[in-house]
Design a protein around this motif. Structure first.
Motif, PDB file in Angstrom:
ATOM      1  N   UNK A 143       9.993  -2.546   4.134  1.00 16.11           N
ATOM      2  CA  UNK A 143      10.217  -3.871   4.714  1.00 16.11           C
ATOM      3  C   UNK A 143       9.137  -4.839   4.221  1.00 16.11           C
ATOM      4  N   UNK A 144       9.589  -5.977   3.685  1.00 15.37           N
ATOM      5  CA  UNK A 144       8.612  -7.014   3.341  1.00 15.37           C
ATOM      6  C   UNK A 144       9.266  -8.385   3.289  1.00 15.37           C
TER       7      UNK A 144
ATOM      8  N   UNK B 202       0.824  -1.219   0.000  1.00 17.00           N
ATOM      9  CA  UNK B 202       0.000   0.000   0.000  1.00 17.00           C
ATOM     10  C   UNK B 202       0.855   1.264   0.000  1.00 17.00           C
ATOM     11  N   UNK B 203       1.983   1.231   0.701  1.00 20.09           N
ATOM     12  CA  UNK B 203       2.786   2.435   0.881  1.00 20.09           C
ATOM     13  C   UNK B 203       3.538   2.858  -0.376  1.00 20.09           C
TER      14      UNK B 203
ATOM     15  N   UNK C 290       5.927  -6.664  15.587  1.00 20.59           N
ATOM     16  CA  UNK C 290       7.315  -6.983  15.252  1.00 20.59           C
ATOM     17  C   UNK C 290       8.251  -5.860  15.667  1.00 20.59           C
ATOM     18  N   UNK C 291       7.920  -4.645  15.290  1.00 17.51           N
ATOM     19  CA  UNK C 291       8.803  -3.510  15.546  1.00 17.51           C
ATOM     20  C   UNK C 291       8.879  -3.177  17.035  1.00 17.51           C
ATOM     21  N   UNK C 292       7.819  -3.432  17.772  1.00 23.52           N
ATOM     22  CA  UNK C 292       7.835  -3.195  19.223  1.00 23.52           C
ATOM     23  C   UNK C 292       8.870  -4.084  19.910  1.00 23.52           C
TER      24      UNK C 292
ATOM     25  N   UNK D  41       1.654   0.728   9.291  1.00 28.78           N
ATOM     26  CA  UNK D  41       0.333   0.425   9.839  1.00 28.78           C
ATOM     27  C   UNK D  41       0.132  -1.092   9.881  1.00 28.78           C
ATOM     28  N   UNK D  42       1.238  -1.828   9.708  1.00 31.36           N
ATOM     29  CA  UNK D  42       1.192  -3.288   9.815  1.00 31.36           C
ATOM     30  C   UNK D  42       2.376  -3.767  10.650  1.00 31.36           C
TER      31      UNK D  42
END
Length: 162
Positions: A87-88, A40-41, A128-130, A123-124
Motif C-alpha cells: 500500500x502506498x 522499506x518492505x 489508518x488501518x485501525x 510499521x507505518x
C-alpha cells in the motif's frame, strides 16, 4: 471441479481521482520505482518479481488524472482470507484523504466480503488501518513466519534449515 470465473473490474471516482482494479491501467514502471526505491518492505524488488505479484493479485491503482499516484494489492482465496500489501500513496498526494479512500474501496470490494481473516504487516500508518478494524495481534505467540529480508539481494538465509 470448481471453475474460477475471475473478478469484474471495479472503478470509482472522486473529482479528478480514480481507483481502479483494471490491471491494464497500472503503470508498472511507476509502481516498481516506488516499491524498489522508496519502500522499506520491498527495497530492491526485481521487476519480474513485481510483475508476477501483480499478475497473481487483486490490484488497486490510485490515479490523479490518469497518472498513477498510489497502489495496493490483495492476495486472497476470496472466501476465507485476504492479505493486504504494498500500500502506498506518493508523498506529494498524501494528506488529502486518498489513503483512507483507497483502503475503504478495498474493504468494500464485492469479492472481499464475509472473509474470516484479513492480514496486514506494517510499521507505518497504523492509525489508518485501525480505522478499518485492524488490530495488533491478540496472541502473537500463535503467529509464525519464514522471512528472508535479503531475498531481493540474492542472499539466501540459512536460519531454520536442517
Amino acid at each position: 471441479m470448481i471453475k474460477y470465473t475471475g473478478l469484474e473490474i471495479v472503478e470509482t471516482h472522486k473529482k479528478e481521482y480514480t481507483i481502479s482494479t483494471d490491471k491494464d491501467k497500472l503503470d508498472i514502471l511507476s509502481i516498481h520505482k516506488f516499491l524498489a526505491n522508496e519502500a522499506d518492505w520491498s527495497n530492491g524488488i526485481p521487476m519480474n518479481t513485481l510483475k508476477t505479484s501483480i499478475k497473481n493479485s487483486l490490484n488497486f491503482g490510485l490515479y490523479h488524472n490518469n497518472k498513477q499516484i498510489g497502489y495496493a494489492r490483495i492476495i486472497s482465496d476470496y472466501s476465507t482470507i485476504a492479505y493486504l500489501g504494498d500500500v502506498f500513496v506518493l508523498k506529494e498526494y498524501r494528506g488529502n484523504g486518498l489513503s483512507k479512500w483507497l483502503i475503504n474501496e478495498i474493504m468494500e470490494h464485492p469479492n472481499l466480503q464475509g472473509l474470516r481473516r484479513w492480514i496486514l504487516l506494517t510499521d507505518t500508518a497504523e492509525w489508518l488501518y485501525k480505522k478499518f478494524g485492524f488490530t495488533e495481534l491478540p496472541h502473537p505467540e500463535f503467529y509464525m513466519e519464514k522471512h528472508n529480508p535479503n531475498v531481493y539481494k540474492g542472499i539466501e538465509t540459512t536460519k531454520g534449515k536442517a
